[in-house]
Design a protein around this motif. Structure first.
Motif, mmCIF file in Angstrom:
data_model
loop_
_atom_site.group_PDB
_atom_site.id
_atom_site.type_symbol
_atom_site.label_atom_id
_atom_site.label_comp_id
_atom_site.label_asym_id
_atom_site.label_seq_id
_atom_site.Cartn_x
_atom_site.Cartn_y
_atom_site.Cartn_z
ATOM 1 N N LEU A 96 58.361 39.676 26.528
ATOM 2 C CA LEU A 96 57.032 39.117 26.797
ATOM 3 C C LEU A 96 56.306 39.910 27.880
ATOM 4 C CD1 LEU A 96 54.948 36.871 26.321
ATOM 5 C CD2 LEU A 96 56.106 35.559 28.095
ATOM 6 N N GLU A 97 57.035 40.386 28.871
ATOM 7 C CA GLU A 97 56.427 41.123 29.973
ATOM 8 C C GLU A 97 55.772 42.423 29.515
ATOM 9 O OE1 GLU A 97 59.652 39.849 30.185
ATOM 10 O OE2 GLU A 97 58.831 38.091 31.177
ATOM 11 N N GLN A 98 56.193 42.973 28.385
ATOM 12 C CA GLN A 98 55.636 44.229 27.882
ATOM 13 C C GLN A 98 54.333 44.039 27.108
ATOM 14 O OE1 GLN A 98 59.555 45.263 25.999
ATOM 15 N NE2 GLN A 98 58.898 47.322 26.596
ATOM 16 N N ILE A 99 54.012 42.831 26.701
ATOM 17 C CA ILE A 99 52.829 42.566 25.884
ATOM 18 C C ILE A 99 51.565 42.723 26.733
ATOM 19 C CG2 ILE A 99 51.630 40.845 24.461
ATOM 20 C CD1 ILE A 99 54.264 41.964 23.261
ATOM 21 N N VAL A 100 50.616 43.537 26.223
ATOM 22 C CA VAL A 100 49.375 43.807 26.966
ATOM 23 C C VAL A 100 48.114 43.491 26.168
ATOM 24 C CG1 VAL A 100 50.384 45.544 28.487
ATOM 25 C CG2 VAL A 100 49.415 46.236 26.290
ATOM 26 N N ALA A 148 47.236 38.479 30.824
ATOM 27 C CA ALA A 148 47.822 37.217 31.291
ATOM 28 C C ALA A 148 47.573 36.091 30.289
ATOM 29 C CB ALA A 148 47.269 36.855 32.661
ATOM 30 N N ALA A 149 46.370 36.034 29.728
ATOM 31 C CA ALA A 149 46.054 34.994 28.741
ATOM 32 C C ALA A 149 46.850 35.213 27.454
ATOM 33 C CB ALA A 149 44.561 34.998 28.434
ATOM 34 N N SER A 169 43.043 32.804 19.832
ATOM 35 C CA SER A 169 43.314 31.510 19.204
ATOM 36 C C SER A 169 44.299 31.651 18.052
ATOM 37 C CB SER A 169 42.016 30.846 18.737
ATOM 38 O OG SER A 169 41.376 31.643 17.776
ATOM 39 N N ALA A 170 44.329 32.815 17.417
ATOM 40 C CA ALA A 170 45.277 33.040 16.321
ATOM 41 C C ALA A 170 46.714 33.053 16.822
ATOM 42 C CB ALA A 170 44.961 34.349 15.607
ATOM 43 N N ILE A 171 46.929 33.393 18.080
ATOM 44 C CA ILE A 171 48.279 33.424 18.640
ATOM 45 C C ILE A 171 48.943 32.066 18.522
ATOM 46 C CG2 ILE A 171 49.604 33.663 20.784
ATOM 47 C CD1 ILE A 171 47.632 35.816 21.639
ATOM 48 N N GLN A 172 48.195 31.018 18.738
ATOM 49 C CA GLN A 172 48.759 29.671 18.716
ATOM 50 C C GLN A 172 49.260 29.272 17.339
ATOM 51 O OE1 GLN A 172 45.215 27.839 20.274
ATOM 52 N NE2 GLN A 172 46.199 27.531 22.264
ATOM 53 N N LEU A 232 42.816 48.551 25.966
ATOM 54 C CA LEU A 232 42.979 47.169 25.523
ATOM 55 C C LEU A 232 42.487 46.179 26.566
ATOM 56 C CD1 LEU A 232 46.513 47.305 23.911
ATOM 57 C CD2 LEU A 232 44.456 46.480 22.784
ATOM 58 N N ALA A 233 42.638 46.509 27.830
ATOM 59 C CA ALA A 233 42.279 45.592 28.901
ATOM 60 C C ALA A 233 40.795 45.244 28.911
ATOM 61 C CB ALA A 233 42.684 46.174 30.245
#
Length: 106
Positions: free
Chosen positions: A88-92, A65-66, A37-40, A58-59
């Motif tokens: 963006l594709e590198q973010i996990v 995906a979220a 939620s902090a991402i927003q 991390l997974a």
């Protein structure tokens, strides 16, 4: 005297086990929901590079995906990621709060 040695050894083993548990997964994000939620609301973040094993850790607490979907909807974070040399594709994964957000990238 033996009882004191046993108590001291037990305390040492317990302390070592809890430290080892923390050290075994440094990317254990216990507050994954609040980080999502902090991402927003975040306007910046630190991007850290992780290897495949760290990404796997991390997974367990992050849905890549979220995380990507939310980051994609935040133009400030997209700019921050690109400024730091990532896509963006590198973010996990993600951890932290709005003012101290950390994104993890492969």
């Amino acid at each position: 005297m033996n009882m004191i040695k046993i108590a001291a050894l037990t305390a040492t083993l317990l302390a070592g086990a809890s430290t080892a548990a923390l050290a075994s997964n440094p990317y254990d994000v216990m507050s994954g929901i609040s980080s999502l939620s902090a991402i927003q609301e975040a306007s910046s973040a630190t991007v850290l590079k992780v290897n495949e094993n760290e990404a796997h850790s991390l997974a367990f607490n992050n849905d890549p995906a979220a995380v990507k979907a939310r980051v994609q909807n935040n133009k400030w974070l997209m700019e921050t990621i690109e400024r730091q040399g990532y896509t963006l594709e590198q973010i996990v994964g993600v951890s932290g709060e709005e003012n101290s957000l950390t994104l993890y990238a492969l």
